[in-house]
Design a protein around this motif. Structure first.
Motif, mmCIF file in Angstrom:
data_model
loop_
_atom_site.group_PDB
_atom_site.id
_atom_site.type_symbol
_atom_site.label_atom_id
_atom_site.label_comp_id
_atom_site.label_asym_id
_atom_site.label_seq_id
_atom_site.Cartn_x
_atom_site.Cartn_y
_atom_site.Cartn_z
ATOM 1 N N PRO A 1 39.264 74.917 58.347
ATOM 2 C CA PRO A 1 37.966 74.244 58.523
ATOM 3 C C PRO A 1 36.785 74.984 57.900
ATOM 4 N N THR A 2 36.749 76.299 58.025
ATOM 5 C CA THR A 2 35.629 77.062 57.463
ATOM 6 C C THR A 2 35.559 76.884 55.946
ATOM 7 N N LEU A 3 36.724 76.936 55.302
ATOM 8 C CA LEU A 3 36.775 76.799 53.848
ATOM 9 C C LEU A 3 36.501 75.354 53.420
ATOM 10 N N GLU A 4 36.948 74.393 54.221
ATOM 11 C CA GLU A 4 36.628 72.993 53.941
ATOM 12 C C GLU A 4 35.112 72.798 53.902
ATOM 13 N N ARG A 5 34.422 73.387 54.871
ATOM 14 C CA ARG A 5 32.967 73.233 54.941
ATOM 15 C C ARG A 5 32.287 73.868 53.723
ATOM 16 N N ILE A 6 32.824 74.991 53.258
ATOM 17 C CA ILE A 6 32.260 75.636 52.069
ATOM 18 C C ILE A 6 32.371 74.709 50.857
ATOM 19 N N ILE A 7 33.556 74.137 50.659
ATOM 20 C CA ILE A 7 33.765 73.235 49.527
ATOM 21 C C ILE A 7 32.858 72.013 49.638
ATOM 22 N N ARG A 8 32.774 71.454 50.835
ATOM 23 C CA ARG A 8 31.939 70.273 51.033
ATOM 24 C C ARG A 8 30.473 70.566 50.696
ATOM 25 N N THR A 9 30.003 71.730 51.130
ATOM 26 C CA THR A 9 28.612 72.113 50.861
ATOM 27 C C THR A 9 28.351 72.239 49.368
ATOM 28 N N ARG A 10 29.239 72.927 48.668
ATOM 29 C CA ARG A 10 29.044 73.123 47.223
ATOM 30 C C ARG A 10 29.158 71.801 46.456
ATOM 31 N N ALA A 11 30.061 70.946 46.887
ATOM 32 C CA ALA A 11 30.216 69.650 46.206
ATOM 33 C C ALA A 11 28.964 68.797 46.374
ATOM 34 N N VAL A 12 28.397 68.808 47.558
ATOM 35 C CA VAL A 12 27.160 68.042 47.798
ATOM 36 C C VAL A 12 26.019 68.610 46.947
ATOM 37 N N GLU A 13 25.961 69.939 46.825
ATOM 38 C CA GLU A 13 24.932 70.553 45.971
ATOM 39 C C GLU A 13 25.097 70.110 44.520
ATOM 40 N N THR A 14 26.335 70.003 44.079
ATOM 41 C CA THR A 14 26.595 69.539 42.713
ATOM 42 C C THR A 14 26.128 68.105 42.535
ATOM 43 N N GLN A 15 26.391 67.260 43.536
ATOM 44 C CA GLN A 15 25.904 65.875 43.479
ATOM 45 C C GLN A 15 24.395 65.832 43.287
ATOM 46 N N LEU A 16 23.679 66.630 44.067
ATOM 47 C CA LEU A 16 22.217 66.656 43.970
ATOM 48 C C LEU A 16 21.767 67.160 42.605
ATOM 49 N N LEU A 17 22.482 68.149 42.071
ATOM 50 C CA LEU A 17 22.147 68.695 40.760
ATOM 51 C C LEU A 17 22.367 67.650 39.667
ATOM 52 N N PHE A 18 23.440 66.864 39.801
ATOM 53 C CA PHE A 18 23.680 65.788 38.841
ATOM 54 C C PHE A 18 22.566 64.745 38.914
ATOM 55 N N GLY A 19 22.052 64.495 40.121
ATOM 56 C CA GLY A 19 20.939 63.557 40.263
ATOM 57 C C GLY A 19 19.715 64.045 39.509
ATOM 58 N N SER A 20 19.425 65.342 39.592
ATOM 59 C CA SER A 20 18.301 65.911 38.845
ATOM 60 C C SER A 20 18.563 65.866 37.344
ATOM 61 N N SER A 21 19.813 66.074 36.952
ATOM 62 C CA SER A 21 20.168 65.999 35.528
ATOM 63 C C SER A 21 19.949 64.587 34.994
ATOM 64 N N ASP A 22 20.263 63.602 35.822
ATOM 65 C CA ASP A 22 20.030 62.202 35.436
ATOM 66 C C ASP A 22 18.546 61.965 35.190
ATOM 67 N N ALA A 23 17.685 62.535 36.045
ATOM 68 C CA ALA A 23 16.244 62.370 35.878
ATOM 69 C C ALA A 23 15.780 62.980 34.549
ATOM 70 N N THR A 24 16.381 64.110 34.179
ATOM 71 C CA THR A 24 16.031 64.750 32.907
ATOM 72 C C THR A 24 16.468 63.880 31.730
ATOM 73 N N MET A 25 17.684 63.319 31.809
ATOM 74 C CA MET A 25 18.149 62.439 30.723
ATOM 75 C C MET A 25 17.272 61.208 30.623
ATOM 76 N N LEU A 26 16.780 60.702 31.772
ATOM 77 C CA LEU A 26 15.883 59.543 31.759
ATOM 78 C C LEU A 26 14.609 59.884 30.987
ATOM 79 N N LYS A 27 14.108 61.100 31.166
ATOM 80 C CA LYS A 27 12.909 61.518 30.439
ATOM 81 C C LYS A 27 13.190 61.555 28.925
ATOM 82 N N CYS A 28 14.392 61.988 28.541
ATOM 83 C CA CYS A 28 14.770 61.974 27.123
ATOM 84 C C CYS A 28 14.799 60.547 26.577
#
Length: 412
Positions: free
Chosen positions: A41-68
């Motif tokens: 469970p502890t390691l599952e939570r670590i993976i889940r946290t990092r994956a969600v952070e990646t999702q948010l980072l991809f959302g910001s990347s999308d905003a940058t591509m929109l500006k392009c």
């Protein structure tokens, strides 16, 4: 004009093509990491946290591509029409004003990409920390285990052998890429030297940063057969190198697939022994994130080169008094170059649109596996999910270099 537009598609910067497999691979590797750490469970939570952070980072990347996308559209719909009018009315001061506005747009994009690249760097360090956390817990859990079974040992030996083969293929690929870069620079240097002897071609080269179009324009306007022959010889050498690169990339990809397959076998063997597997897939997540970060750095470098191009165009064409007189004489050539540039930048905007769609897709759909805890799966369900992700990885191949029969296969 429709035929020209079709021919221009492959001349937009090609780095966007690399985004889709990198983003998809990131999500699939997170999925594998999540599955392999089931019942911890502890390691599952670590993976889940990092994956969600990646999702948010991809959302910001999308905003940058929109500006392009918006900036490319502004160039096509606003800057180029205004430049055309300024040229037609012989108003260089007005043209300078428009170019300064375009440089302000581009400067804003460069800052935005800088920020997002820094966020990728920080996020990758967090993922590296998570990998260390998994390793630490693995070591703490497996202190009592002194020997591995024979199957696990054989799998690891095969994995190490494949890694050596992959390293060899990657080294060969890197050498070919160096040769391609050198040959591309030679071709670009030769083509630029030709454009400097022709004012019409020189203006077109200043407006369009895609070397393929410049080469095509040189062919269309060629009067010196010796120049054409040398250009074709350089292209033939470059195309042979690109063909070699394609073979090596496929070879490298096959080794990567085999390594992932053997990594899965090692993970399965560890899973059956109820031990924590090595965080191999999580390490691969870092590599995929680094790949996306490198693509964004290429995007930043591209915009920086465009900013320098516009600055040079302003100083050489619209500021110097002697060149203002030339501008009047070359008005038709300048207007034609602006119109061709509109088409080229329209294609670039389409490429950025594709990148934006990739980030949107990977933000919204690719991480649905997080909704179900892997520890809640039965052995049969776990194996089914594992095989499904494995199949998706196998179907995910390297980006293909596509060229048009009407145009030389030059990479940007």
């Amino acid at each position: 004009m429709a035929d020209d537009s079709k021919a221009l598609v492959q001349w937009s910067p090609s780095f966007v093509e690399e985004l889709l497999p990198a983003a998809q691979k990131t999500a699939l590797l997170y999925n594998l990491s999540y599955l392999c750490l089931a019942n911890f469970p502890t390691l599952e939570r670590i993976i889940r946290t990092r994956a969600v952070e990646t999702q948010l980072l991809f959302g910001s990347s999308d905003a940058t591509m929109l500006k392009c996308i918006l900036t490319s559209e502004n160039l096509v719909q606003s800057l180029f029409p205004m430049l055309e009018k300024a040229v037609e009315k012989n108003k260089p001061v007005l043209a300078v004003k428009y170019l300064e506005k375009a440089r302000a747009w581009i400067k804003d994009i460069i800052k935005d990409v800088d920020r997002i690249v820094e966020r990728y760097d920080l996020h990758n360090k967090d993922v590296a920390t998570s990998t260390s956390d998994v390793i630490k817990e693995k070591l703490d859990t497996e202190k009592v285990m002194k020997e591995k079974d024979q199957e696990l040992k054989n799998n690891e030996e095969a994995l190490n052998q494949l890694k050596a083969e992959l390293q060899k293929a990657s080294t060969e690929l890197a050498e070919v890429e160096k040769k391609i870069n050198a040959k591309s620079q030679e071709l670009q240097g030769f083509s630029r030297s030709i454009t400097q002897t022709s004012k019409g071609l020189g203006i077109f080269a200043a407006l369009v940063p895609f070397i393929g179009l410049i080469v095509k324009s040189i062919y269309d306007a060629a009067k010196d057969h010796e120049h054409s022959a040398k250009m074709k010889a350089l292209e033939a050498e470059l195309n042979n190198l690109i063909a070699d690169k394609s073979v090596l990339k496929n070879k490298e990809w096959q080794f990567q697939l085999q390594i992932i397959d053997w990594q899965m076998k090692v993970s399965k063997a560890s899973f059956e022994r109820s031990s924590i597997p090595d965080p191999i897939h999580l390490s691969e997540v870092q590599n995929s994130l680094t790949k996306i970060q490198a693509i964004l750095i290429q995007l930043k470098n591209f915009w920086e080169s465009v900013a320098q191009m516009l600055d040079s165009l302003e100083k050489k064409t619209f500021v110097g008094e002697d060149l203002i007189e030339d501008l009047c004489e070359l008005k038709d050539e300048f207007v034609q170059s602006i119109r061709a540039a509109k088409v080229a930048w329209g294609c670039f905007a389409a490429g950025c649109n594709k990148a934006s769609a990739i980030f949107k897709l990977n933000t919204r759909d690719a991480y649905k596996f997080l909704e179900v805890s892997p520890s809640s799966l039965s052995k049969e369900e776990w194996a089914k999910e594992y095989d499904s992700v494995k199949k998706q990885l196998e179907e995910l191949g390297p980006p293909k270099h596509v060229t048009s029969p009407e145009t030389p296969a030059i990479e940007n």
